[in-house]
Scaffold this motif. Sequence first.
Motif, PDB file in Angstrom:
ATOM      1  N   ILE A   1      12.058  91.651 -94.810  1.00 48.24           N
ATOM      2  CA  ILE A   1      13.096  90.822 -94.198  1.00 48.24           C
ATOM      3  C   ILE A   1      13.600  91.391 -92.874  1.00 48.24           C
ATOM      4  N   PRO A   2      13.907  92.716 -92.793  1.00 51.42           N
ATOM      5  CA  PRO A   2      14.396  93.225 -91.503  1.00 51.42           C
ATOM      6  C   PRO A   2      13.428  92.965 -90.363  1.00 51.42           C
ATOM      7  N   ALA A   3      12.138  93.164 -90.613  1.00 53.35           N
ATOM      8  CA  ALA A   3      11.163  92.964 -89.538  1.00 53.35           C
ATOM      9  C   ALA A   3      11.051  91.500 -89.166  1.00 53.35           C
ATOM     10  N   PHE A   4      10.969  90.622 -90.202  1.00 55.85           N
ATOM     11  CA  PHE A   4      10.839  89.213 -89.906  1.00 55.85           C
ATOM     12  C   PHE A   4      12.107  88.652 -89.278  1.00 55.85           C
ATOM     13  N   ALA A   5      13.249  89.208 -89.694  1.00 58.84           N
ATOM     14  CA  ALA A   5      14.504  88.753 -89.100  1.00 58.84           C
ATOM     15  C   ALA A   5      14.528  89.080 -87.621  1.00 58.84           C
ATOM     16  N   GLN A   6      14.041  90.294 -87.292  1.00 59.74           N
ATOM     17  CA  GLN A   6      13.988  90.673 -85.883  1.00 59.74           C
ATOM     18  C   GLN A   6      13.033  89.753 -85.131  1.00 59.74           C
ATOM     19  N   GLY A   7      11.912  89.393 -85.798  1.00 57.70           N
ATOM     20  CA  GLY A   7      10.968  88.488 -85.174  1.00 57.70           C
ATOM     21  C   GLY A   7      11.590  87.113 -84.953  1.00 57.70           C
ATOM     22  N   GLN A   8      12.357  86.640 -85.956  1.00 59.39           N
ATOM     23  CA  GLN A   8      12.990  85.337 -85.829  1.00 59.39           C
ATOM     24  C   GLN A   8      13.977  85.316 -84.661  1.00 59.39           C
ATOM     25  N   ASN A   9      14.662  86.425 -84.423  1.00 64.06           N
ATOM     26  CA  ASN A   9      15.609  86.486 -83.312  1.00 64.06           C
ATOM     27  C   ASN A   9      14.906  86.276 -81.976  1.00 64.06           C
ATOM     28  N   ALA A  10      13.623  86.510 -81.957  1.00 64.55           N
ATOM     29  CA  ALA A  10      12.881  86.417 -80.700  1.00 64.55           C
ATOM     30  C   ALA A  10      11.948  85.216 -80.690  1.00 64.55           C
ATOM     31  N   ASN A  11      12.204  84.239 -81.551  1.00 63.76           N
ATOM     32  CA  ASN A  11      11.304  83.087 -81.649  1.00 63.76           C
ATOM     33  C   ASN A  11      11.143  82.347 -80.330  1.00 63.76           C
TER      34      ASN A  11
ATOM     35  N   GLY B   1      10.193  90.178 -80.792  1.00 67.07           N
ATOM     36  CA  GLY B   1       9.611  89.835 -82.086  1.00 67.07           C
ATOM     37  C   GLY B   1       8.481  90.778 -82.457  1.00 67.07           C
ATOM     38  N   ALA B   2       8.345  91.044 -83.743  1.00 62.24           N
ATOM     39  CA  ALA B   2       7.296  91.945 -84.217  1.00 62.24           C
ATOM     40  C   ALA B   2       5.912  91.425 -83.864  1.00 62.24           C
ATOM     41  N   GLU B   3       5.767  90.095 -83.835  1.00 62.39           N
ATOM     42  CA  GLU B   3       4.455  89.509 -83.549  1.00 62.39           C
ATOM     43  C   GLU B   3       4.049  89.683 -82.091  1.00 62.39           C
ATOM     44  N   ASN B   4       4.962  90.064 -81.231  1.00 64.66           N
ATOM     45  CA  ASN B   4       4.667  90.275 -79.808  1.00 64.66           C
ATOM     46  C   ASN B   4       4.715  91.744 -79.392  1.00 64.66           C
ATOM     47  N   THR B   5       4.857  92.625 -80.374  1.00 66.78           N
ATOM     48  CA  THR B   5       4.982  94.056 -80.097  1.00 66.78           C
ATOM     49  C   THR B   5       3.811  94.807 -80.712  1.00 66.78           C
TER      50      THR B   5
ATOM     51  N   GLY C   1      11.928 104.491 -80.974  1.00 69.18           N
ATOM     52  CA  GLY C   1      13.070 103.719 -80.499  1.00 69.18           C
ATOM     53  C   GLY C   1      12.647 102.612 -79.546  1.00 69.18           C
ATOM     54  N   ILE C   2      11.623 102.878 -78.738  1.00 72.99           N
ATOM     55  CA  ILE C   2      11.106 101.848 -77.816  1.00 72.99           C
ATOM     56  C   ILE C   2      10.491 100.699 -78.608  1.00 72.99           C
ATOM     57  N   VAL C   3       9.704 101.036 -79.623  1.00 72.91           N
ATOM     58  CA  VAL C   3       9.110 100.000 -80.471  1.00 72.91           C
ATOM     59  C   VAL C   3      10.205  99.187 -81.149  1.00 72.91           C
ATOM     60  N   LYS C   4      11.215  99.867 -81.657  1.00 73.83           N
ATOM     61  CA  LYS C   4      12.318  99.189 -82.347  1.00 73.83           C
ATOM     62  C   LYS C   4      13.013  98.195 -81.412  1.00 73.83           C
ATOM     63  N   THR C   5      13.249  98.613 -80.177  1.00 78.11           N
ATOM     64  CA  THR C   5      13.876  97.722 -79.203  1.00 78.11           C
ATOM     65  C   THR C   5      12.980  96.530 -78.893  1.00 78.11           C
ATOM     66  N   ALA C   6      11.689  96.781 -78.700  1.00 79.72           N
ATOM     67  CA  ALA C   6      10.750  95.710 -78.366  1.00 79.72           C
ATOM     68  C   ALA C   6      10.666  94.682 -79.486  1.00 79.72           C
ATOM     69  N   VAL C   7      10.639  95.139 -80.732  1.00 77.66           N
ATOM     70  CA  VAL C   7      10.600  94.219 -81.871  1.00 77.66           C
ATOM     71  C   VAL C   7      11.843  93.343 -81.883  1.00 77.66           C
ATOM     72  N   GLU C   8      12.984  93.946 -81.605  1.00 82.87           N
ATOM     73  CA  GLU C   8      14.237  93.189 -81.596  1.00 82.87           C
ATOM     74  C   GLU C   8      14.273  92.174 -80.451  1.00 82.87           C
ATOM     75  N   LYS C   9      13.751  92.549 -79.289  1.00 86.28           N
ATOM     76  CA  LYS C   9      13.818  91.687 -78.118  1.00 86.28           C
ATOM     77  C   LYS C   9      12.736  90.598 -78.123  1.00 86.28           C
TER      78      LYS C   9
ATOM     79  N   PRO D   1       2.845  89.680 -74.462  1.00 87.78           N
ATOM     80  CA  PRO D   1       3.027  90.690 -75.502  1.00 87.78           C
ATOM     81  C   PRO D   1       3.232  92.064 -74.870  1.00 87.78           C
ATOM     82  N   VAL D   2       3.923  92.921 -75.585  1.00 85.88           N
ATOM     83  CA  VAL D   2       4.256  94.249 -75.071  1.00 85.88           C
ATOM     84  C   VAL D   2       3.505  95.310 -75.869  1.00 85.88           C
ATOM     85  N   VAL D   3       2.822  96.195 -75.159  1.00 81.01           N
ATOM     86  CA  VAL D   3       2.096  97.302 -75.785  1.00 81.01           C
ATOM     87  C   VAL D   3       2.796  98.604 -75.430  1.00 81.01           C
ATOM     88  N   ILE D   4       3.223  99.344 -76.435  1.00 76.27           N
ATOM     89  CA  ILE D   4       3.818 100.666 -76.213  1.00 76.27           C
ATOM     90  C   ILE D   4       2.715 101.694 -76.459  1.00 76.27           C
ATOM     91  N   VAL D   5       2.404 102.480 -75.458  1.00 78.06           N
ATOM     92  CA  VAL D   5       1.365 103.516 -75.554  1.00 78.06           C
ATOM     93  C   VAL D   5       2.075 104.844 -75.722  1.00 78.06           C
TER      94      VAL D   5
END
Length: 482
Positions: free
Chosen positions: A19-29, A146-150, A136-144, A35-39
């Motif tokens: 739920i937390p991950a999908f909720a973050q994804g929903q916030n960014a629908n 969505g997990a499907e774009n990170t 922390g960068i990944v966490k921010t990207a997921v929130e901004k 898409p953002v790639v963190i290296v």
Amino acid sequence: MKKIVSVVLAVVLVFSITIPAFAQGQNANNYDGNPVVIVRGIDFAGLTYENGSKALNVELDTIFPLLMQSLFARMNVIDKDMVIDTVMDVAYEILSPLACDNEGNSVEKVSMVQYPGSMANHPEFVANLTDGGEFGIVKTAVEKYGAENTYFFTYDWRKTPATLAEELKGFIDTAKSDSGKNKVNIICASMGGMVTTAYMYYYGTDSLDSVVYLSGAQNGTYVCGDALNGRIVFETDTILNLIYQATDDNLFLRLFLGIFDGLGVFDFITNLTNDIVTDSFDEANDKVLRSCFGTLCGFWALCPDDDFESGVETIFGGHEEEYPVLLEKIEETKEFVFATEETLVAAKESGVKISFVSNYNSGLVPVYERANLNGDMVLETELTSNFATVAPLREILTADQLAKAPYKYVSPDKVIDASTALFPDNTWFVKDAPHVAADYGSGFSDFTFSLLESNVQPDVKTFAQYPQFMIADDTLSLSPLK
């Protein structure tokens, strides 16, 4: 009945994790960008055996008992040679999982923890992300976005830059295919700067829109250059700088250390250590350095240009016939390393929006010749900024340097002249910020993502709140340096 209850509980558990991950994804629908790639940067802890256990344990509470046990086992004869042998044996025991063979392939079955596909495929990982560094960068990207774009690219950093570039290409191609976009945005941290540059070198920039180098190692690091050339040096002033910085709030301890320094205790210890290192380098090279570091093409990719060829001679001189395939790979790596500037310039000219963030005013690991330089605790500011002129730690630019520097590129504290950087208008400097400082929820994170999201090539005048020279507080909030 028990089986039914177990199934229900399992379903509830799965939903509680996801739920937390999908909720973050929903916030960014509504997000419809790239898409953002963190290296990520170099990761010792991520190297694991097949059973999932860590391959490396470099914690002090592990190393110290092992060293003491080895020394006590040889107490019947105590002399300098015995101490050196013991240290070498312990070092090899700890570092041997890193070793590659004479073709550059891992000796032991060690690999890196990886996260294929988008973060939507890794809900448990996302739900447990910490706030610091790349996580922390990944966490921010997921929130901004969505997990499907990170996407989070980790890699076995021992491999050649060509191999790492190929793996990153696969990651980027997957992100493009999943999203239906033609380009991706990248935040590359630490060694990720080298890996991203390798991708540009081997595959061009058609798939890249915006790239932010965060404490990037695109120019390598002097600690690799010095170590691979046998320039292992312990300097009293460098060690004390680091200790004083770590004990800034403890006046009693600082006074105590000052007394010892005044009595010459630190000079005695460092001189003795340097004598041992000088006398035992050949032995250290044969037992540890060549096998555990010299065989790692990824380390050679972090060796600065001026140190590369002499480093190869230092590590492999007299042993060339034992490593023909590896040396061929190292030669290919050298071609990439020497083309870094050309690669970055071509990327910017092709239209990639490219930004560099370089931190300073922290000490470096005090075990190599150039450890007195200014840095971010891990990498030298001179290199992460693409060769800005930077005063040594605790010093300012010389009168001659200041006279030659254009005023607008000189930091208010007179430590940095940004005019000599490869991209002086696209490079930012943050005082007192540590290595890879874009922690989740911090002002530094807001700054990083502002660069990433800019619709035009950002420069040091694009954001009024983010001038070229800033300072970070303990919470990584940023303010203009005055």
